[in-house]
Each structure stands twice: as structure tokens, then as C-alpha cells.
Enzyme design. Structure first.
Site, PDB file in Angstrom:
ATOM      1  N   GLU A   1      -3.164   7.481  -4.285  1.00 29.26           N
ATOM      2  CA  GLU A   1      -3.148   6.228  -3.529  1.00 29.26           C
ATOM      3  C   GLU A   1      -3.111   5.043  -4.475  1.00 29.26           C
ATOM      4  OE1 GLU A   1      -5.836   5.194   0.089  1.00 29.26           O
ATOM      5  OE2 GLU A   1      -6.837   4.314  -1.651  1.00 29.26           O
TER       6      GLU A   1
ATOM      7  N   TYR B   1       0.866  -1.192   0.000  1.00 26.26           N
ATOM      8  CA  TYR B   1       0.000   0.000   0.000  1.00 26.26           C
ATOM      9  C   TYR B   1       0.897   1.235   0.000  1.00 26.26           C
ATOM     10  CZ  TYR B   1      -3.077   3.727   1.570  1.00 26.26           C
ATOM     11  OH  TYR B   1      -3.769   4.914   1.654  1.00 26.26           O
TER      12      TYR B   1
END
Length: 376
Positions: A185, A101
Site C-alpha cells: 500500500e 492512493y
């Protein structure tokens, strides 16, 4: 301005970040043709600007072109957290070795950006942060310095990411800077079995103040804009759709933000942000209530107003007027305080609608609205 996943991936590719081949369509028949071009086996992903698509059934693997058509037909038209699926993206599957992530987000309070990264990607980062906070690295980024290879190496080291992610971290920062983004993101950023680093998903929020520099992407994003946000904007209201069940209306951005926090603290999730402003008329209140009540995800509505420029009796009059034009099927909790609060409460008492109740404190009103929204 939130972009769709396929738009975010286009930005990534423009900046040299590897993404799997993919195409977008709103037609099940075209989905079959796209799957054939991509090799047959594809991942079909709903294109909506909200999280939780996988849990809602909006991300599925199709074994062949015929299955891709069937899967697209099932996903198109779905409602995912109040967002209707108008298009799907079909992407070539990837042989994944590990998932990570990575994100950059504006930290307004600190006047800088924050890099958030974890070696445990592919799941909601909030869940990882709550259960294993040590697995999530938070590295401040000085906007003047940016993310150089040295800074990227520090981020990767802090999060336990492999060294070969450093180049992608630098390129993601380039996306943020050159595209005027407030959030970039990737979840998951993956390492494939043949050693490639690829972005399988993407979430990008562009600064509305730079919208004029991104007119094309803005037009594409607005094409599938949430109808309630569009209706609110047409009425001059500051409305943002969220993923909860308690509709929230207040006067002043600070008060509304505080109300969202209090609702969350009471065990419920806000369904929206709606600021009727500091000098709102009764018509504005009526318009705002109409927009919030149009959301099928809303189970209760909380109106939290501190009367200043906006007098409480004007707010109450707006509620009464809205009740004359909108069929109220959800409980409405009202907290009025400040200028002309007593007169406002009296107006609501006179109307005596069975689904409207008043609570004098913000905490009490939020608790009551949360209870009504979460109790079967």
C-alpha cells in the site's frame, strides 16, 4: 509479517520506485545531524506498525535541525494505539502537486488479488470509501497474468490516476510478487510539481510462510515487535494486536473472526484477535487473559467460547485461575455454550467476581462488552 514504513520504502527503492531521501534513528541528537544532512527542513515520522500516526501527533514537520531534535524527542516514547515509538524516520519534504492512493491486497475469498486505487490519497481510504465510494476503484488482478502495463493502465484509468503512474503500478506489483507480500500500500503516492511520481509512505505485509526468505527483514521487524504479541507467541498463543477497546478471546479462528465482526456491529472496535485453539487447557486460557488484560487500550474483555474439544468448564477454570494472578480492573463478559457449559457457568458463579458477568448469547455478550467499553 508487517514491515515498518522505512522498511517498505527500502523495498520500493529496490524495485525502482522513487522515494524521498530519509534516515532512521532512535536518538534525538542523531535526528539533528540527520536533518542537517537532509537540508535542514524535514518531516519527522514515528515508526510504528499501525495507522493514525498523523492524528496521534506522530508525524510533524521540523523547520531546522534544532527543531528536528526537539520534535524527535517529543515523538520518541509516544504511545500510538498501544504501540510505543522507538524510532523515527526523518525525510526530506516534497513539493506536492496531487496525492493518490494505491494498494494491492490478497482477496482470499475470490482466490486472486485486488487492486484498490483512488485519485483522493493522503487520507484514510476507509473514509473516502464510506463517503464517496465512487472515488475508489477496485480492479481484480489475476495472479497468473499479474499487473502488466496494460493491466496497470486499466487500474489507473478506473481510478482517475494520471498515465505516468502506470510504471509505478507495475513496479508495486513486482514488490508484491518478488517479496512474497500479501499487502502493498502507498498512501500517498504523489505527483510533485516537477512531474515526478513518488511514494511518500508505505505499508507492506509479507507472507509469514515465506519468512525464511526474508530473515533479515523479519529480524528488524521483530526488534520493535509489540510486547504483547511477543509474550503471546512465547506462550504459543495466536494473538494479533488491533486498534480497538474490546479485548476478544475465543476458541477457533472462525469463531474469533465472527466475534470481531459482531463487536464492530455493536459500535465498538476489537482490541485484538486471540484464538486459544480447539483443545486449549485452563493454563492457556489463563495465559491468554493475562496478555489481553495487559493492553492499556482495552476497556472491556469478551470471552466467547463454544465448548467442543475445549470444554467450557476448563475455560471457566482458566478464567478463575487468571483472576487469582492478574488484578482485574476491566469488566469481563463471558459467553459459554456447548460442552460442559452449565458446569463452566457454575464455576464462574461460585467465584462471583464483581467485574465478571455472563451472557448466554454471542450477540448479547458482544453488545454488553461494547457498551461497557464505550460508555464513560
Amino acid at each position: 509479517m508487517d514491515l515498518y514504513e522505512h522498511q517498505a520504502r527500502e523495498l520500493f527503492a529496490d524495485h525502482g520506485i522513487v522515494v524521498p531521501r530519509a534516515e532512521v534513528t532512535g536518538s534525538p541528537k542523531q535526528a539533528r545531524e540527520i536533518a542537517r544532512r537532509l537540508g535542514g527542513r524535514v518531516v519527522v515520522k514515528a515508526q510504528v506498525r499501525t495507522g493514525g500516526r498523523g492524528k496521534a501527533g506522530g508525524v510533524k514537520l521540523a523547520a531546522d535541525p534544532a527543531d528536528a531534535e526537539l520534535t524527535a524527542r517529543q515523538i520518541l516514547g509516544m504511545d500510538i494505539k498501544g504501540h510505543t515509538v522507538h524510532t523515527v524516520m526523518l525525510a526530506r519534504p516534497v513539493d506536492i502537486e496531487s496525492e493518490f492512493y494505491v494498494s494491492y491486497v490478497l482477496d482470499r475469498a475470490a482466490g486472486r488479488f485486488l487492486a484498490i486505487a483512488s485519485a483522493e490519497g493522503g487520507m484514510e481510504i476507509e473514509e473516502v470509501a464510506a463517503t464517496r465510494p465512487e472515488a475508489v476503484a477496485r480492479v481484480p488482478v489475476d495472479p497468473a497474468e499479474g499487473v502488466t502495463p496494460a493491466v496497470a493502465a486499466r487500474i489507473a484509468d478506473a481510478a482517475g490516476l494520471p498515465a505516468r503512474t502506470v510504471d509505478v503500478l507495475v513496479r508495486l506489483w513486482d514488490v508484491l510478487v518478488h517479496e512474497d507480500a500479501l499487502l502493498v500500500e502507498v498512501n500517498p503516492l504523489v505527483s510533485t510539481r516537477d512531474g515526478q511520481i513518488m511514494a511518500l509512505d508505505g505499508k507492506v505485509t509479507l507472507d509469514d510462510n515465506a519468512r525464511f526468505r526474508h530473515a533479515r527483514r523479519g529480524d528488524e521487524a521483530d526488534a520493535g515487535h509489540d510486547p504483547r504479541e511477543a509474550a503471546a507467541a512465547a506462550k504459543g498463543l495466536h494473538y494479533v494486536k488491533l486498534d480497538g477497546e474490546v479485548g476478544v478471546i475465543g476458541n477457533g479462528a472462525g469463531l474469533v473472526m465472527s466475534t470481531l465482526d459482531v463487536v464492530a456491529g455493536c459500535g465498538a472496535r476489537p482490541a485484538n484477535f486471540l484464538d486459544i485453539g480447539g483443545g486449549a487447557s485452563a493454563q492457556v486460557m489463563a495465559d491468554g487473559l493475562s496478555v489481553v488484560l495487559s493492553d492499556p487500550a482495552v476497556k472491556s474483555v469478551l470471552v466467547n467460547v463454544f465448548g467442543g474439544i475445549t470444554a467450557c468448564d476448563a475455560v471457566a477454570d482458566g478464567i478463575v485461575r487468571a483472576l487469582g494472578t492478574v488484578r482485574l480492573t476491566k469488566p469481563l463478559v463471558v459467553r459459554l455454550d456447548g460442552n460442559n457449559a452449565e458446569r463452566g457457568r457454575a464455576l464462574l458463579d461460585e467465584r462471583a467476581h464483581p467485574l465478571v458477568e455472563q451472557v448466554t448469547t454471542m450477540d448479547g455478550a458482544a453488545s454488553r462488552a461494547a457498551h461497557l467499553a464505550t460508555t464513560p
